[in-house]
Design an enzyme around this catalytic site. Sequence first.
Site, PDB file in Angstrom:
ATOM      1  N   ASN A 110      31.689 -28.468 -22.894  1.00 23.47           N
ATOM      2  CA  ASN A 110      31.730 -27.085 -23.710  1.00 23.47           C
ATOM      3  C   ASN A 110      32.542 -26.831 -24.997  1.00 23.47           C
ATOM      4  OD1 ASN A 110      34.511 -25.437 -23.432  1.00 23.47           O
ATOM      5  ND2 ASN A 110      33.369 -25.069 -21.112  1.00 23.47           N
TER       6      ASN A 110
ATOM      7  N   LYS B 156      26.822 -45.888 -14.048  1.00 17.79           N
ATOM      8  CA  LYS B 156      26.476 -45.477 -14.924  1.00 17.79           C
ATOM      9  C   LYS B 156      24.864 -45.366 -14.966  1.00 17.79           C
ATOM     10  CE  LYS B 156      24.930 -45.317 -19.832  1.00 17.79           C
ATOM     11  NZ  LYS B 156      24.492 -46.461 -21.376  1.00 17.79           N
TER      12      LYS B 156
ATOM     13  N   PRO C  37      34.921 -22.998  -8.980  1.00 18.12           N
ATOM     14  CA  PRO C  37      35.789 -22.363  -8.437  1.00 18.12           C
ATOM     15  C   PRO C  37      36.577 -20.911  -9.228  1.00 18.12           C
ATOM     16  CG  PRO C  37      37.131 -24.678  -7.868  1.00 18.12           C
ATOM     17  CD  PRO C  37      35.997 -24.634  -8.017  1.00 18.12           C
TER      18      PRO C  37
ATOM     19  N   ILE D 123      39.163 -20.094 -11.119  1.00 15.48           N
ATOM     20  CA  ILE D 123      40.687 -19.952 -11.223  1.00 15.48           C
ATOM     21  C   ILE D 123      41.068 -19.034 -11.172  1.00 15.48           C
ATOM     22  CG2 ILE D 123      42.592 -21.013 -12.236  1.00 15.48           C
ATOM     23  CD1 ILE D 123      40.222 -23.199 -13.321  1.00 15.48           C
TER      24      ILE D 123
HETATM   25  N1  CTP Z   1      37.205 -18.455 -15.616  1.00 15.06           N
HETATM   26  C1  CTP Z   1      38.722 -19.395 -14.643  1.00 15.06           C
HETATM   27  N2  CTP Z   1      37.619 -19.867 -13.940  1.00 15.06           N
HETATM   28  C2  CTP Z   1      36.190 -20.592 -13.753  1.00 15.06           C
HETATM   29  C3  CTP Z   1      35.444 -19.804 -14.679  1.00 15.06           C
HETATM   30  C4  CTP Z   1      36.593 -18.903 -15.645  1.00 15.06           C
HETATM   31  O1  CTP Z   1      39.680 -19.231 -14.215  1.00 15.06           O
HETATM   32  N3  CTP Z   1      35.436 -21.427 -12.425  1.00 15.06           N
HETATM   33  C5  CTP Z   1      38.092 -17.544 -15.898  1.00 15.06           C
HETATM   34  C6  CTP Z   1      38.479 -18.093 -17.740  1.00 15.06           C
HETATM   35  O2  CTP Z   1      39.339 -19.361 -18.244  1.00 15.06           O
HETATM   36  C7  CTP Z   1      38.312 -16.997 -18.258  1.00 15.06           C
HETATM   37  C8  CTP Z   1      37.698 -16.129 -17.791  1.00 15.06           C
HETATM   38  O3  CTP Z   1      37.589 -16.513 -16.425  1.00 15.06           O
HETATM   39  O4  CTP Z   1      39.677 -16.377 -18.426  1.00 15.06           O
HETATM   40  C9  CTP Z   1      36.078 -15.892 -18.515  1.00 15.06           C
HETATM   41  O5  CTP Z   1      35.546 -16.762 -18.312  1.00 15.06           O
HETATM   42  P1  CTP Z   1      34.181 -16.478 -18.962  1.00 15.06           P
HETATM   43  O6  CTP Z   1      33.734 -17.936 -18.723  1.00 15.06           O
HETATM   44  O7  CTP Z   1      33.761 -15.912 -19.947  1.00 15.06           O
HETATM   45  O8  CTP Z   1      33.375 -15.978 -17.314  1.00 15.06           O
HETATM   46  P2  CTP Z   1      32.069 -16.477 -16.509  1.00 15.06           P
HETATM   47  O9  CTP Z   1      33.357 -16.098 -15.420  1.00 15.06           O
HETATM   48  O10 CTP Z   1      32.230 -17.730 -16.265  1.00 15.06           O
HETATM   49  O11 CTP Z   1      31.620 -15.560 -16.501  1.00 15.06           O
HETATM   50  P3  CTP Z   1      30.140 -16.019 -17.413  1.00 15.06           P
HETATM   51  O12 CTP Z   1      29.908 -16.897 -18.186  1.00 15.06           O
HETATM   52  O13 CTP Z   1      28.840 -15.749 -16.918  1.00 15.06           O
HETATM   53  O14 CTP Z   1      29.700 -14.861 -18.472  1.00 15.06           O
END
Ligand code: CTP
Length: 429
Positions: free
Chosen positions: A243, A321, A339, A341
């Site tokens: 991303n 690949k 998962p 985190i």
């Molecule tokens: N986060 C995490 N582990 C993941 C996904 C997200 O620890 N697998 C944490 C990010 O570091 C951030 C928060 O969760 O602090 C929110 O991340 P975000 O990407 O906005 O939320 P998502 O749960 O992925 O929700 P969505 O993408 O559906 O908005």
Amino acid sequence: MSPADKNKPKHILLIIGGGIAAYKASELIRLIKKAGMTVRCVLTESGAQFVTPMTLAALSENEVHTTLWSLKDETEMGHIQLSREADLVVVCPATANLLAKMVAGIADDLATTLLLATDTQVLAAPAMNVRMWDHPATRRNIDQLRRDGVSVMSPDQGDMACGEYGPGRLPEPPEILEEIRNHLDGANTKKPISASMSKPGTSPLDGQPAFAPDQHRPLHGKHILVTAGPTHEPIDPVRYIANRSSGRQGFAIAGAAAEAGAKVTLVAGPVSLPTPAGVMRIDVETALEMGTAVHDALPADAAIMVAAVADWRADTRADQKIKKQDDGVPAPLNLTENPDILAGLASHEQRPGLLIGFAAETQKIEEHARAKLAKKGCDWIIANDVSGDVMGGTENTVHIVTTDGTEIWERLPKPEVARRLVAKIIEEI
Ligand code: CTP
């Protein structure tokens, strides 16, 4: 740093500048030795007006180096090697003059030549008259040194040898030793050379130091855990899911927390940013690696999860690949959810006292952030409005969503968001 390196005795190169506080270097040497480290001293010409090489040699049990022009030293060791064999270079006391020369890259004696030649992290403990400390030239110099990756301690406040009162006193030697330990405690003690190579404006702490230099170190003794950057989820040896996260906001927060005196562990996804001074950085690639590194770093007083963790990974990683098919049908890409985190930390038996999540949102920012706060079980959600160029950009508009309400910080440079957030954390922990 490998576990074997961690157990090796550490070598400190101590550069002693010319100020009345130079006498305290003797006490620092004693403490460093007592802590099981070795120390080699370099004394400037003006430093020698306050302490003698004989005292320093006796205390350090090592030869004291005073001149660039010692034929003996050059044949036996060489000043470049002297600067590089150390695990940490400590400048104590760092006078206004020495700091100014460091900023300008002047190398007109042994001490300044070593400081210019070293690739090792430098920790400076300033001591000077309060007016010299407050002078705009010194303020500029301190800011610049911090941007260059030098760790500059804030001086203590109090009565000065010159009869004035204010900030400028050398921090007490036990405090300097503590700072030395923080730096050596697995921290990246090689100078972040990339800081000096990065383009203007790309440093996460660009513009200002992460924390007002005169403020006391209010997070001293606290452990702050920060995640930053994207994760890369490999599909095959050459492709991955990623991303746009630049890591800037997380790096700035880690730097600001370290400036405020915290021990900081920064778990960083793949980004090319210099490590902020005084921060222990653990580089990871995938969400699974990030999760492991976060758990290994516990316990922590606060965790700030800024990383844009990839929500999914390829459920199998091809060893070779993946080739295009002749029939034009795209290769199947099956995904597995990573998962969470942050949610995992919220229910962990060692849950940090303050758990902060970030949320990247493009619409209904507060509503989505509040839902995330409940779903993830954290204390605050810092919601970014990423509808513009925030991801990868240098500014941020944030909503601080807590159970008590919502605060909005309109479009601020990321280092300023970091400073304000750390100030808010200080009030909380
Ligand atoms: N986060 C995490 N582990 C993941 C996904 C997200 O620890 N697998 C944490 C990010 O570091 C951030 C928060 O969760 O602090 C929110 O991340 P975000 O990407 O906005 O939320 P998502 O749960 O992925 O929700 P969505 O993408 O559906 O908005």
